[in-house]
Design a protein around this motif. Sequence first.
Motif, PDB file in Angstrom:
ATOM      1  N   LYS A   1      -1.257   2.058   4.718  1.00 60.82           N
ATOM      2  CA  LYS A   1      -0.231   1.587   5.652  1.00 60.82           C
ATOM      3  C   LYS A   1      -0.847   0.729   6.753  1.00 60.82           C
ATOM      4  N   MET A   2      -2.018   1.135   7.232  1.00 65.53           N
ATOM      5  CA  MET A   2      -2.690   0.348   8.257  1.00 65.53           C
ATOM      6  C   MET A   2      -3.067  -1.029   7.713  1.00 65.53           C
ATOM      7  N   VAL A   3      -3.609  -1.053   6.509  1.00 66.13           N
ATOM      8  CA  VAL A   3      -3.993  -2.324   5.894  1.00 66.13           C
ATOM      9  C   VAL A   3      -2.772  -3.209   5.677  1.00 66.13           C
TER      10      VAL A   3
ATOM     11  N   VAL B   1      -0.743  -4.605  -9.752  1.00 71.08           N
ATOM     12  CA  VAL B   1       0.381  -3.856  -9.198  1.00 71.08           C
ATOM     13  C   VAL B   1      -0.019  -2.387  -9.115  1.00 71.08           C
ATOM     14  N   ILE B   2       0.045  -1.835  -7.906  1.00 73.45           N
ATOM     15  CA  ILE B   2      -0.308  -0.430  -7.679  1.00 73.45           C
ATOM     16  C   ILE B   2       0.963   0.306  -7.299  1.00 73.45           C
ATOM     17  N   ASP B   3       1.353   1.239  -8.164  1.00 78.08           N
ATOM     18  CA  ASP B   3       2.595   1.976  -7.973  1.00 78.08           C
ATOM     19  C   ASP B   3       2.265   3.391  -7.505  1.00 78.08           C
ATOM     20  N   ARG B   4       2.158   3.544  -6.190  1.00 80.06           N
ATOM     21  CA  ARG B   4       1.916   4.868  -5.622  1.00 80.06           C
ATOM     22  C   ARG B   4       2.409   4.861  -4.182  1.00 80.06           C
ATOM     23  N   THR B   5       2.585   6.044  -3.644  1.00 80.26           N
ATOM     24  CA  THR B   5       2.956   6.158  -2.241  1.00 80.26           C
ATOM     25  C   THR B   5       1.756   5.772  -1.397  1.00 80.26           C
ATOM     26  N   PRO B   6       1.909   4.813  -0.495  1.00 76.63           N
ATOM     27  CA  PRO B   6       0.757   4.379   0.309  1.00 76.63           C
ATOM     28  C   PRO B   6       0.217   5.503   1.190  1.00 76.63           C
ATOM     29  N   SER B   7      -1.100   5.586   1.272  1.00 75.21           N
ATOM     30  CA  SER B   7      -1.747   6.525   2.187  1.00 75.21           C
ATOM     31  C   SER B   7      -1.656   5.968   3.605  1.00 75.21           C
TER      32      SER B   7
ATOM     33  N   SER C   1       3.652  -1.231  -2.691  1.00 78.35           N
ATOM     34  CA  SER C   1       4.813  -0.824  -1.897  1.00 78.35           C
ATOM     35  C   SER C   1       5.563  -2.024  -1.307  1.00 78.35           C
ATOM     36  N   ASP C   2       5.918  -2.979  -2.169  1.00 77.76           N
ATOM     37  CA  ASP C   2       6.682  -4.174  -1.767  1.00 77.76           C
ATOM     38  C   ASP C   2       5.934  -5.091  -0.805  1.00 77.76           C
TER      39      ASP C   2
END
Length: 197
Positions: A19-21, A9-15, A134-135
């Motif tokens: 987002k592309m991935v 689980v990675i809790d950070r704002t996506p770069s 991010s869900d």
Amino acid sequence: MEFDGDTLVIDRTPSELDKMVLEFTEILDEENIEYVVVSGYVAILTGRSRATEDIDIVIERLPQKRTAALADRLRDAGYWGATMPLDDLFDTLSDDVRQRIAEEGMMIPNVELWFVKNEYERAALTDPLIVEVSDHEVAISPLELQIAYKLFLGSEKDFEDAIHLYQVFEGHLDEDRLQTYVAELEVNESYDELRRT
């Protein structure tokens, strides 16, 4: 970052790259296509700070009709074939050539997509590590295989990616599994060097 051995689980704002991935792999999920993200982006996703121009994604071998449906779906989502037209996706991938796919009119960043073609890619595809970001869920190569394969590739950047993964997840890795991959890929010396770092 939380890791229980099965899910990361990675809790950070996506770069923007994240987002592309997430968008690209969501398309694969919706098309029920097995995939796994491998190589440099795995290190970036887990916190390594470095640039990359491509995201490497291995997918299951698809028949022509499903590949054409994927090409149509990618086109509708605003992607294009940065090296070959999406209309040629099946022929390109069937020839074991990687296809670069980017947002319309862009060259980078891009997804480098190919059909699974060896036992290590098959192992990653059939037993991926699931990452929650991010869900969304993203399937990545098992860390043990990723570390050993990065050592096998052998460039300085690959070695640094392997070090990053080893150090970040030390204590959470399946050492027997890692040792098996290291032995199979004949990277024992590089692995010993990594452990001394």
